[in-house]
Design a protein around this motif. Structure first.
Motif, PDB file in Angstrom:
ATOM      1  N   THR A 105       0.837  -1.204   0.000  1.00  0.00           N
ATOM      2  CA  THR A 105       0.000   0.000   0.000  1.00  0.00           C
ATOM      3  C   THR A 105       0.872   1.253   0.000  1.00  0.00           C
ATOM      4  N   LEU A 106       0.406   2.272  -0.701  1.00  0.00           N
ATOM      5  CA  LEU A 106       1.137   3.539  -0.825  1.00  0.00           C
ATOM      6  C   LEU A 106       0.179   4.696  -0.555  1.00  0.00           C
ATOM      7  N   VAL A 110       2.438   7.745   6.210  1.00  0.00           N
ATOM      8  CA  VAL A 110       3.524   6.785   6.377  1.00  0.00           C
ATOM      9  C   VAL A 110       4.759   7.389   5.708  1.00  0.00           C
ATOM     10  N   PRO A 111       5.937   7.303   6.342  1.00  0.00           N
ATOM     11  CA  PRO A 111       7.131   7.908   5.738  1.00  0.00           C
ATOM     12  C   PRO A 111       7.382   7.426   4.312  1.00  0.00           C
ATOM     13  N   LEU A 112       7.693   8.373   3.428  1.00  0.00           N
ATOM     14  CA  LEU A 112       7.964   8.053   2.023  1.00  0.00           C
ATOM     15  C   LEU A 112       9.145   7.091   1.921  1.00  0.00           C
ATOM     16  N   ARG A 113      10.164   7.298   2.775  1.00  0.00           N
ATOM     17  CA  ARG A 113      11.372   6.462   2.719  1.00  0.00           C
ATOM     18  C   ARG A 113      11.050   4.998   3.021  1.00  0.00           C
ATOM     19  N   SER A 118      10.408  -0.553   0.677  1.00  0.00           N
ATOM     20  CA  SER A 118       9.572  -1.708   0.335  1.00  0.00           C
ATOM     21  C   SER A 118       9.452  -1.864  -1.178  1.00  0.00           C
ATOM     22  N   LEU A 119       9.317  -0.743  -1.884  1.00  0.00           N
ATOM     23  CA  LEU A 119       9.239  -0.794  -3.352  1.00  0.00           C
ATOM     24  C   LEU A 119      10.523  -1.350  -3.955  1.00  0.00           C
ATOM     25  N   ALA A 120      11.652  -0.989  -3.357  1.00  0.00           N
ATOM     26  CA  ALA A 120      12.942  -1.451  -3.870  1.00  0.00           C
ATOM     27  C   ALA A 120      13.084  -2.966  -3.772  1.00  0.00           C
ATOM     28  N   LYS A 121      12.400  -3.565  -2.798  1.00  0.00           N
ATOM     29  CA  LYS A 121      12.450  -5.023  -2.626  1.00  0.00           C
ATOM     30  C   LYS A 121      11.532  -5.748  -3.600  1.00  0.00           C
ATOM     31  N   GLY A 122      10.628  -4.993  -4.238  1.00  0.00           N
ATOM     32  CA  GLY A 122       9.745  -5.587  -5.231  1.00  0.00           C
ATOM     33  C   GLY A 122       8.353  -5.843  -4.694  1.00  0.00           C
TER      34      GLY A 122
END
Length: 453
Positions: A105-106, A110-113, A118-122
């Motif tokens: 969820t985005l 919640v902190p953007l970082r 989480s996005l970087a992990k896929g």
């Protein structure tokens, strides 16, 4: 009604999961939309809240996800954080049959970082609000060139909030070959404009677009003293659950304080609350430990709270679409409900669209029990641990029943978030549980616990 077993593309493991979850027959929107979505058609669907649309678009998205590819394949855009969470919870349940499928969820609050990490992990399926998705695109932490399906959930609400340009920009960051599914409770002109910009030869589906008269009893009261009338309504209807709408945050806070002082079990929700507090308000209301919720229109859309018996418009909504969404909180699925609107002598023109469809009632018809208060028999126990500490509902239930000796009948709904768990407990066992958990571990670990106020 057709069953999910009639859909040839559904694997046996999914059908078993749906059966366990109690989903057997399809709702009308599911029956009409699922096969065309699986065939790759763009969909323009009008369906009111509570019609089962989340599974209508969610099941095809889950089935078609390639879990070997950890890049985003589906993007679901929703108007609110609450709806994003609701959709995520629903999809995670049905996706349980498919190992390693990641749903993220985005949204703001919640902190953007943290989200970027989480996005970087896929992730396979992304669910979020327009503003936060745009933030990630601007910072380069989100790439959408692998998205195959774009879902716009409650699109009319997003356009009401002024997100047209953001939605168009987000869509432009995806492949032109993507499939687009637009779901909306109403079809104003701006929805047609959005559909023309994003959808390719869409199949139009209209399902249950008018509130069923026999499901929601609509009543209006003219009054010069709204608080007095509200008090009389509560003491006459004696509802199990009551949702009250006000137009401003200040009115919500004030009315909540007044009802609390009158001895009622009440909680509020509005846009100024931190996301954690908004989530806890929803949990406390949905598990029955708070029986009245006073809300701004943040609660008129996107909150899946079942079995709300009575909705009261303490303040008249600004327009007819908002009214439709407000009263749609009751009479959901197969249930019936009542929606009452209060208006002053000078507001008769403003609420003509309501009075033309609703029954006008008078205070003298009410049978008031002046001693009645809406009280809850339950408290919400908070445990400082959740999914990230691998706590499950079964672990908590086992500790309460086997280790502490609590009768399962004294335990209500259990909600588990990433960092906390919430348990509805009958008030007669609350103290016993609090004292016992100071010494009794759950899964060999002791947790800090407290009662949600």
């Amino acid at each position: 009604m057709a069953t999910f077993k009639s859909i040839e593309a559904f694997p046996e493991a999914l059908l078993e999961t749906l059966d366990i979850l109690g989903f057997t027959t399809m709702t009308e929107i599911q029956e009409k939309a699922i096969n065309p979505i699986l065939e790759g058609r763009d969909i323009l669907a009008q369906s009111k809240t509570g019609s089962g649309k989340t599974l209508a678009f969610g099941l095809p998205c889950v089935i078609q996800t390639d879990t070997n590819n950890y890049k985003p394949q589906t993007l679901i855009i929703t108007p609110t954080r609450e709806l994003s969470d609701q959709v995520a919870v629903e999809l995670r349940k049905v996706a349980a049959y498919k190992s390693n499928l990641k749903i993220l969820t985005l949204y703001g609050g919640v902190p953007l970082r943290t989200q970027a990490e989480s996005l970087a992990k896929g992730a396979h399926i992304l669910i979020g609000t327009p503003g936060r998705i745009q933030d990630h695109l601007a910072k380069g932490t989100l790439i959408l060139d692998t998205v195959k399906t774009l879902v716009l959930d409650e699109a009319d609400r997003m356009l009401d909030m002024g997100f047209y340009d953001e939605i168009i920009k987000i869509g432009s960051n995806m492949p032109h070959t993507k499939q687009t599914l637009l779901f909306s409770a109403t079809f104003p002109e701006k929805i047609e404009k959005l559909a023309n910009a994003l959808l390719k030869q869409p199949m139009t589906i209209k399902v249950d677009t008018v509130q069923e008269g026999d499901k929601i009893a609509e009543i209006v009261y003219e009054t010069s003293d709204k608080l007095k009338t509200l008090t009389a309504l509560i003491q006459s209807y004696k509802p199990e659950s009551l949702l009250i709408f006000c137009n401003t945050k200040a009115e919500v806070v004030s009315l909540t304080d007044i009802l609390h002082q009158k001895g009622h079990s009440v909680i509020d929700i509005h846009g100024d609350l931190e996301q954690k507090d908004r989530n806890e308000s929803v949990i406390a209301f949905s598990n029955g430990s708070k029986r009245i919720m006073v809300a701004t229109d943040v609660a008129s859309r996107g909150l899946d709270i079942k079995d709300i018996e009575l909705v009261i418009n303490y303040d008249l909504p600004f327009d007819q679409e908002v009214y439709t969404h407000r009263i749609g909180r009751t009479g959901r699925a197969d249930a019936k409900g009542t929606a009452i609107s209060l208006y002053g002598p000078s507001e008769s023109e403003k609420c003509a669209y309501i009075t033309s469809a609703a029954r006008t009632a008078e205070m003298k018809e009410l049978r008031v029990d002046a001693t009645f208060k809406i009280l809850s028999e339950y408290d919400t126990l908070c445990i400082n641990g959740g999914k990230k500490t691998k706590l499950r509902a079964g672990d908590i239930l086992g500790t309460l029943c086997k280790e502490i000796g609590i009768d399962p009948k004294m335990i209500g709904k259990i909600n588990i978030t990433d960092t906390k768990s919430y348990v509805a407990l009958h008030h007669t066992v609350t103290d016993k549980v609090l004292k016992a958990l100071k010494k009794t571990p759950i899964k060999k670990k002791r947790y800090i616990t407290w009662i949600l106020n």
